[in-house]
Design an enzyme around this catalytic site. Structure first.
Site, PDB file in Angstrom:
ATOM      1  N   ASP A  18      -9.065  31.311 -18.435  1.00  0.00           N
ATOM      2  CA  ASP A  18      -7.607  30.659 -17.875  1.00  0.00           C
ATOM      3  C   ASP A  18      -7.210  29.976 -17.705  1.00  0.00           C
ATOM      4  OD1 ASP A  18      -6.533  32.857 -16.682  1.00  0.00           O
ATOM      5  OD2 ASP A  18      -6.949  31.479 -14.767  1.00  0.00           O
ATOM      6  N   ASP A  20      -4.769  29.226 -14.894  1.00  0.00           N
ATOM      7  CA  ASP A  20      -3.992  29.099 -13.377  1.00  0.00           C
ATOM      8  C   ASP A  20      -5.701  29.480 -12.241  1.00  0.00           C
ATOM      9  OD1 ASP A  20      -1.459  28.111 -13.493  1.00  0.00           O
ATOM     10  OD2 ASP A  20      -1.461  30.049 -14.500  1.00  0.00           O
ATOM     11  N   LYS A 195      -7.098  40.680 -21.574  1.00  0.00           N
ATOM     12  CA  LYS A 195      -7.934  39.547 -21.899  1.00  0.00           C
ATOM     13  C   LYS A 195      -8.774  39.971 -22.574  1.00  0.00           C
ATOM     14  CE  LYS A 195      -6.179  36.365 -18.139  1.00  0.00           C
ATOM     15  NZ  LYS A 195      -6.483  34.850 -17.418  1.00  0.00           N
TER      16      LYS A 195
END
Length: 268
Positions: A18, A20, A195
């Protein structure tokens, strides 16, 4: 689940990250040097290093100085290699987008629509401006309400509180999937897009068994991939639900969490 350090480090063929709160610190807006060095070492070992983000494909300039092997963007709706080969693209049902825009005309609701080549918002409210400032991205332009492209939306950001999400999705966007990494808004994608799906696409593309994968995340939209890979790592700054979904909880971004976890599992 407890995974021991010596279980499978020699088998890991791909690691998904990921952005952020995982690669990039919310405190500094930067990627720690320890993380940059760790990613470089993984690739030197022949391990695929792939981004898995809710960001758009055109909002990756903060990590452009780092070499990756692929990008899962829009939470899995748009997967592309570093050579710009698109291996997966999934839009939101246009009927859901039309219901969203009609709903927002009658109720106080802020949203953004994300496309391959642009992002548009319906109103530059304080919460919208604050969100984009939080992730260090310029506030997108307000769209022309008379000419909204409802046929090519890859992701929408819906600014509503978590407790209102279920009713809103059932009523307004029943064919879509919602996830979130902040209480401020929900990421909305086409039905079944996560995802995890992006990881499946890249594993198929590179010929990698999902049993040979690892992932790092900190938000609610990371839960599907942390549960799916062999080793799911939650950052120390993640919320409890993300930590509960992970196999291992590492330190926070600014405390060299990625490097620590990779060392823990013998990958560095």
């Amino acid at each position: 689940m407890t995974i021991l350090q010596n279980d499978i480090p020699h088998r890991i063929k791909a690691v998904f990250f990921d952005i952020d709160g995982t690669l990039i610190s919310f405190k500094t807006g930067k990627i720690p040097e320890s993380t940059q060095n760790a990613l470089k070492k993984l690739r030197q070992k022949g391990i695929k290093v792939i981004v898995a983000t809710g960001r758009s494909i055109n909002s990756l300039h903060h990590i452009s100085h780092i070499e990756f092997d692929g990008f899962i963007t829009f939470n899995g709706a748009y997967c592309v290699t570093t050579s710009q080969e698109v291996i997966s693209r999934s839009i939101i049902d246009p009927a859901d987008i039309r219901r969203l825009t009609r709903y927002a005309e009658e109720a106080p609701l802020s949203y953004s629509l994300m496309y391959e080549d642009k992002v548009e918002i319906n109103d530059a409210t304080e919460e919208v401006v604050g969100m984009y400032a939080h992730i260090n991205i310029p506030v997108p332009p307000v769209h022309d309400k008379e000419h909204i492209d409802t046929e090519n939306v890859l992701q929408a950001n819906i600014f509503l509180r978590p407790e209102a999400e279920a009713e809103f999705m059932a009523k307004v966007m029943p064919n879509s999937t919602a996830s979130r990494w902040t209480p401020l808004f929900a990421d909305v994608n086409g039905g079944g897009i996560t995802k995890q799906l992006g990881i499946e696409k890249f594993c198929s593309y590179f010929g990698i068994d999902t049993a040979d994968t690892m992932a790092f995340g900190d938000g609610g939209n990371d839960i599907s991939m942390l549960k799916f890979v062999k080793i799911g790592v939650a950052m120390g700054n993640a919320n409890d639900a993300v930590k509960d979904a992970a196999d291992y909880v590492t330190a926070e971004v600014d405390e060299h969490g990625i490097e620590q976890a990779l060392m823990h599992f013998g990958l560095l």
